[in-house]
Write a protein that holds these residues in place. Sequence first.
Motif, PDB file in Angstrom:
ATOM      1  N   SER A 242       0.781  -4.482   9.243  1.00  0.00           N
ATOM      2  CA  SER A 242       0.228  -5.744   9.249  1.00  0.00           C
ATOM      3  C   SER A 242      -0.656  -6.149   7.713  1.00  0.00           C
ATOM      4  O   SER A 242      -0.967  -7.187   7.429  1.00  0.00           O
ATOM      5  N   LYS A 243      -0.926  -5.142   6.893  1.00  0.00           N
ATOM      6  CA  LYS A 243      -1.740  -5.067   5.746  1.00  0.00           C
ATOM      7  C   LYS A 243      -3.058  -5.699   6.079  1.00  0.00           C
ATOM      8  O   LYS A 243      -3.833  -5.871   5.285  1.00  0.00           O
ATOM      9  N   LYS A 244      -3.611  -5.207   7.483  1.00  0.00           N
ATOM     10  CA  LYS A 244      -4.884  -5.657   7.566  1.00  0.00           C
ATOM     11  C   LYS A 244      -5.553  -4.382   8.247  1.00  0.00           C
ATOM     12  O   LYS A 244      -4.962  -3.384   8.497  1.00  0.00           O
TER      13      LYS A 244
ATOM     14  N   ASP B 181      -3.466  -0.991   7.891  1.00  0.00           N
ATOM     15  CA  ASP B 181      -1.996  -0.852   8.634  1.00  0.00           C
ATOM     16  C   ASP B 181      -0.949  -1.219   7.592  1.00  0.00           C
ATOM     17  O   ASP B 181      -1.321  -2.141   7.103  1.00  0.00           O
TER      18      ASP B 181
ATOM     19  N   ARG C 190       6.082   0.539  15.909  1.00  0.00           N
ATOM     20  CA  ARG C 190       4.826   1.382  15.877  1.00  0.00           C
ATOM     21  C   ARG C 190       5.189   2.905  16.186  1.00  0.00           C
ATOM     22  O   ARG C 190       6.124   3.020  17.065  1.00  0.00           O
TER      23      ARG C 190
ATOM     24  N   ASP D 299       5.078   2.565  10.595  1.00  0.00           N
ATOM     25  CA  ASP D 299       3.430   2.947  10.072  1.00  0.00           C
ATOM     26  C   ASP D 299       3.025   4.156  10.264  1.00  0.00           C
ATOM     27  O   ASP D 299       1.716   4.322  10.051  1.00  0.00           O
TER      28      ASP D 299
ATOM     29  N   ALA E  45       7.629  -5.453  18.078  1.00  0.00           N
ATOM     30  CA  ALA E  45       6.653  -4.975  17.350  1.00  0.00           C
ATOM     31  C   ALA E  45       6.095  -3.886  18.025  1.00  0.00           C
ATOM     32  O   ALA E  45       5.674  -2.901  17.067  1.00  0.00           O
TER      33      ALA E  45
ATOM     34  N   GLU F  75      -7.048  -2.127  10.760  1.00  0.00           N
ATOM     35  CA  GLU F  75      -6.970  -2.045  12.108  1.00  0.00           C
ATOM     36  C   GLU F  75      -7.440  -0.611  12.716  1.00  0.00           C
ATOM     37  O   GLU F  75      -7.571   0.273  11.936  1.00  0.00           O
TER      38      GLU F  75
ATOM     39  N   PRO G  77      -3.245  -2.196  16.688  1.00  0.00           N
ATOM     40  CA  PRO G  77      -3.449  -3.544  16.353  1.00  0.00           C
ATOM     41  C   PRO G  77      -3.672  -4.344  17.645  1.00  0.00           C
ATOM     42  O   PRO G  77      -3.352  -4.046  18.664  1.00  0.00           O
TER      43      PRO G  77
ATOM     44  N   TYR H 146      -1.280   3.320  14.472  1.00  0.00           N
ATOM     45  CA  TYR H 146      -2.298   2.138  14.433  1.00  0.00           C
ATOM     46  C   TYR H 146      -2.211   1.496  15.929  1.00  0.00           C
ATOM     47  O   TYR H 146      -1.240   1.338  16.529  1.00  0.00           O
TER      48      TYR H 146
END
Length: 153
Positions: free
Chosen positions: A128-130, A125, A26, A66, A22, A132, A153, A151
């Motif tokens: 993640s589509k959230k 983001d 990034r 990202d 993960a 952040e 997260p 980002y």
Amino acid sequence: MRNISIVAGLVLGALSGAAVAATAERATAKEAEAMVKKGVAYIKANPHDKAFADISDPKGQFVDRDLYLVVYRLDGMNLAHGYNRKFIGKNMIDLQDSDGKLFHRERIELAKTQTSFWQDLKFVDPLSKKIEPKQTYCERTADMLVCGGIYKP
């Protein structure tokens, strides 16, 4: 008991591997700064319509994991956006993040006194589509800001 330890070790190893993967997805602050500098140079070396189209290409050289670039005039008009093309041609001066921060207004104010700077905000983001926490690096060139962020997260 030995089997439990082996299973626990495998689970922890898999979780650690996932965390490393993960993190590897990034972009870093150094990569964001380099991408913005590359974008500024590209804008200076090419006709603006070509530069903005290339910066807005989600599969192009200005999008990496990202990390993507955005370009704004100092009045808030979006000229290029590597993540969401719907923003292009719209004045984003009054856009707020999820905390109500008028981050474009803040960017423009920062650009009046600094040719480059980092800014904190919250934004969607692309991985993640959230929403952040995000840190965005911006450089002013002529009457524009070129920005790219990382980002958290």
